[in-house]
Scaffold this active site. Sequence first.
Site, PDB file in Angstrom:
ATOM      1  CG  ASP A   1      45.075  43.854  42.521  1.00 43.63           C
ATOM      2  OD1 ASP A   1      45.431  43.500  41.507  1.00 43.63           O
ATOM      3  OD2 ASP A   1      43.809  44.133  42.893  1.00 43.63           O
TER       4      ASP A   1
ATOM      5  CD  GLU B   1      41.295  41.679  37.794  1.00 43.57           C
ATOM      6  OE1 GLU B   1      40.361  41.292  37.028  1.00 43.57           O
ATOM      7  OE2 GLU B   1      41.371  41.148  38.919  1.00 43.57           O
TER       8      GLU B   1
END
Length: 457
Positions: free
Chosen positions: A89, A154
């Site tokens: 991500d 994250e």
Amino acid sequence: MEQAILDYLKDKREIYLKELSEFLSIPSISALPDHKGDVQKAAEWTADALERIGMEQVKVYETKGHPVVYGEWLKAEGKPTILIYGHYDVQPVDPLHLWETPPFEAAIRDEKIYARGATDDKGQVFMHLKAVEAILQSTGTLPVNFKFCIEGEEEIGSPNLPTFVEENKELLAADVIVISDTGMLEKGKPAICYGLRGLCGLQIDVKGAKGDLHSGLFGGAIQNPIHALVQLVNSFHDANGKITVDGFYDRVQLLTDEEKQAYANLNISDESFKEQAGASELFGEEGFTTLERVWVRPTLEVNGIYGGFQGEGIKTVIPSEASAKITCRLVPDQDPDEIVSLLQKHIEKNKPEGVEVTVSLFDKGSPFVTPFDHPAIQAAGRVYEKVYGVPTSYTRMGGSIPIVAAFDQILKLPVVLMGFGLPDENFHAPNEHFHLENFDKGLDTLCYYWYELENSL
């Protein structure tokens, strides 16, 4: 290590850059609900990439949020098992108008690849995939066993990964965790980060009268919440920067003489800190160097403060409420829950009369450290030096990566933070990029590392 592996990497360079560009084209912004489908697409891309390089048992695990991607290769009998963690991500791209080229259309210029995620963390995750591919395709086997755990949250604090790790301890069991989501000291100067500070935070809300009051009618007769908040905030430190919360330093782990010498050998001057900060003077806890203050000493900072009239000009009121946001950076062996409790006791003890004070808690994460003389860290240092031709620096970071501490606590494994980014590569900012020099040298370094670990653990 065989020369054929390095030759393979050179031969495949242009193909690799095209594949990386494809990975970077997926707008996997975990923080924005509109991109949920893109995050899923990035997870599937990662899973396909793991299968293409020869990993087995590849699976996209759904969570309450975005997926975790897993894959493994466990055919090196009697050899160590390496768990590689990373994230697919990325951060949002705002402000878009500051990007010189579209954030999800990778562009190479000046031997740098520009795109959101180029260095944080798709570029570095991709390097791990291709280093393993190069070894397996060149030799038909791998020197150690591998497990991959690549997540999609994250950038929003990994809210679901600790639960996944807790529920899959056996699946993720290994001898060491390797993460490439950090950076080097500067161009040509590799560094291994062996410690991170933890984090805890809270908001203080001070409430006075039932509403804002005219300062001419009530000034001098009632407590001003802003005055009370300032008094409370001021109680956290003495004049020399020491935190005055009872018990705050009780568990702080002190530096070894060896670590102190290692930091001194870095030759990072106070002037460079002032230049980076744009500050005329440095200030901090008395009795410690600047590096020690930002890497291995705990802090308590006021991150935001609000109260009263904020518009242009003056409005003569006594505000009814005021607020402050506070975070603490924590070091081994401080416990975030204990520190929060100490802060709450301090606030209650020092609460000014005439106001009500409430405290709201934010997310928290534990500090982390792996002794820098650990064999896995020293092995990383040797291969960095082999490829870059200069001694490796051993550092800590003042920031926090909460999931690293979670890995440490749940799996009880040493963590090697082995990054290849540079401090000026604009991660989280417009025009994020990754130097291709470190893409190339990083691939070589990782390949050497797996052979170095074969006999080091």
